[in-house]
Design a protein around this motif. Structure first.
Motif, short mmCIF file in Angstrom:
data_model
loop_
_atom_site.label_atom_id
_atom_site.label_comp_id
_atom_site.label_asym_id
_atom_site.label_seq_id
_atom_site.Cartn_x
_atom_site.Cartn_y
_atom_site.Cartn_z
N GLY A 1 0.78 -1.23 0.00
CA GLY A 1 0.00 0.00 0.00
C GLY A 1 0.81 1.26 0.00
N GLY A 2 2.05 1.22 0.42
CA GLY A 2 2.85 2.41 0.37
C GLY A 2 3.82 2.55 1.53
N CYS A 3 4.49 3.65 1.50
CA CYS A 3 5.51 3.95 2.48
C CYS A 3 5.03 5.14 3.31
CB CYS A 3 6.81 4.29 1.76
SG CYS A 3 8.12 4.89 2.81
N TRP A 4 5.21 5.04 4.60
CA TRP A 4 4.83 6.10 5.53
C TRP A 4 6.08 6.63 6.21
CZ3 TRP A 4 -0.47 7.10 6.77
CH2 TRP A 4 -1.38 6.21 6.19
N PRO A 5 6.60 7.79 5.82
CA PRO A 5 7.70 8.39 6.59
C PRO A 5 7.17 8.90 7.94
CG PRO A 5 7.61 9.31 4.38
CD PRO A 5 6.35 8.52 4.59
N VAL A 6 7.87 8.55 9.01
CA VAL A 6 7.46 8.96 10.35
C VAL A 6 8.66 9.63 11.02
CG1 VAL A 6 6.60 8.18 12.58
CG2 VAL A 6 5.87 7.00 10.50
N ALA A 7 8.52 10.90 11.40
CA ALA A 7 9.58 11.63 12.09
C ALA A 7 9.29 11.62 13.59
CB ALA A 7 9.65 13.06 11.59
N LEU A 8 10.25 11.10 14.35
CA LEU A 8 10.10 11.02 15.81
C LEU A 8 11.07 11.98 16.48
CD1 LEU A 8 10.14 7.13 16.15
CD2 LEU A 8 8.13 8.62 16.10
N PRO A 9 10.59 12.90 17.31
CA PRO A 9 11.51 13.77 18.05
C PRO A 9 12.17 12.99 19.19
CG PRO A 9 9.25 14.27 18.63
CD PRO A 9 9.20 13.23 17.55
N ALA A 10 13.44 13.26 19.41
CA ALA A 10 14.19 12.53 20.44
C ALA A 10 14.71 13.49 21.51
CB ALA A 10 15.35 11.77 19.81
N VAL A 11 15.19 12.91 22.59
CA VAL A 11 15.67 13.70 23.72
C VAL A 11 16.91 14.52 23.38
CG1 VAL A 11 14.67 12.17 25.45
CG2 VAL A 11 17.00 11.77 24.65
N ASP A 12 17.62 14.17 22.32
CA ASP A 12 18.82 14.94 21.93
C ASP A 12 18.48 16.14 21.05
OD1 ASP A 12 18.17 13.62 19.60
OD2 ASP A 12 20.14 12.73 19.30
N GLY A 13 17.18 16.39 20.82
CA GLY A 13 16.76 17.54 20.03
C GLY A 13 16.66 17.25 18.54
N GLN B 1 15.37 14.90 15.10
CA GLN B 1 14.26 14.09 14.67
C GLN B 1 14.82 12.90 13.90
OE1 GLN B 1 11.29 16.16 12.43
NE2 GLN B 1 10.30 16.91 14.28
N TYR B 2 14.32 11.73 14.19
CA TYR B 2 14.73 10.52 13.50
C TYR B 2 13.57 10.07 12.63
CZ TYR B 2 18.69 10.62 16.61
OH TYR B 2 19.83 11.01 17.26
N VAL B 3 13.85 9.86 11.34
CA VAL B 3 12.79 9.55 10.39
C VAL B 3 12.90 8.08 9.97
CG1 VAL B 3 11.74 10.15 8.17
CG2 VAL B 3 12.82 11.93 9.57
N TYR B 4 11.78 7.41 9.99
CA TYR B 4 11.70 5.99 9.63
C TYR B 4 10.68 5.80 8.53
CZ TYR B 4 14.49 5.14 13.69
OH TYR B 4 15.52 5.15 14.58
N ARG B 5 10.96 4.83 7.66
CA ARG B 5 10.00 4.42 6.64
C ARG B 5 9.24 3.23 7.19
NH1 ARG B 5 14.49 3.54 2.14
NH2 ARG B 5 15.28 2.49 3.97
N VAL B 6 7.94 3.34 7.23
CA VAL B 6 7.10 2.23 7.65
C VAL B 6 6.30 1.80 6.43
CG1 VAL B 6 5.22 1.49 9.17
CG2 VAL B 6 6.95 3.08 10.02
N HIS C 1 12.78 2.47 16.37
CA HIS C 1 13.75 3.39 16.95
C HIS C 1 14.20 2.91 18.33
CE1 HIS C 1 15.76 7.24 17.70
NE2 HIS C 1 15.29 7.13 18.93
N ASP C 2 13.27 2.45 19.13
CA ASP C 2 13.57 2.04 20.49
C ASP C 2 14.55 0.86 20.53
OD1 ASP C 2 13.09 2.46 23.30
OD2 ASP C 2 11.98 0.56 23.29
N GLU C 3 14.55 0.03 19.49
CA GLU C 3 15.45 -1.11 19.41
C GLU C 3 16.83 -0.73 18.88
OE1 GLU C 3 13.30 -3.92 17.07
OE2 GLU C 3 11.77 -4.22 18.61
N SER C 4 17.00 0.52 18.47
CA SER C 4 18.27 0.97 17.91
C SER C 4 19.16 1.54 19.01
CB SER C 4 18.03 2.05 16.84
OG SER C 4 17.62 3.26 17.46
N ALA C 5 20.33 1.99 18.61
CA ALA C 5 21.28 2.57 19.57
C ALA C 5 21.14 4.09 19.68
CB ALA C 5 22.71 2.23 19.13
N PHE C 6 20.16 4.66 18.98
CA PHE C 6 19.96 6.11 19.02
C PHE C 6 19.40 6.55 20.37
CE2 PHE C 6 19.35 5.32 14.35
CZ PHE C 6 20.53 5.93 13.97
N PRO C 7 19.54 7.84 20.69
CA PRO C 7 18.95 8.35 21.94
C PRO C 7 17.44 8.13 21.97
CG PRO C 7 20.45 9.96 21.00
CD PRO C 7 20.29 8.86 19.98
N HIS C 8 16.90 8.07 23.16
CA HIS C 8 15.48 7.79 23.35
C HIS C 8 14.60 8.79 22.59
CE1 HIS C 8 11.90 6.41 25.42
NE2 HIS C 8 11.61 7.66 25.72
N ALA C 9 13.58 8.27 21.91
CA ALA C 9 12.59 9.12 21.22
C ALA C 9 11.38 9.28 22.13
CB ALA C 9 12.18 8.51 19.90
#
Length: 82
Positions: A23-35, A37-42, A61-69
């Protein structure tokens, strides 16, 4: 639903045929504690619930090594492509 960080190389299932089949790709931008935004394709159906798309990106994102979103639905930017 599948998820991949937006800045990476193509997801193994990101071929046009696969994206059209789900059906398509959904880009999702999540703001994180480091200020930042981390963008994921769903990859999800076009009739997917926005909350499901959000949580798929957040868990990816939560399973990655990036700062908490932040887990705030209203703070995320969700779009649909395709």
């Amino acid at each position: 639903m599948l998820c991949a960080p937006y800045a990476t190389t193509a997801h193994p299932r990101s071929s046009p045929t696969y994206v059209e089949s789900v059906g398509g790709c959904w880009p999702v931008a999540l703001p994180a504690v480091d200020g930042k935004q981390y963008v994921y394709r769903v990859y999800a159906p076009e009739n997917a619930l926005l909350a499901d798309v959000f949580w798929q990106a957040w868990h990816c994102h939560d399973e990655s090594a990036f700062p908490h979103a932040w887990d705030l639905f209203d703070a995320a930017v969700i779009r649909r492509m395709g």
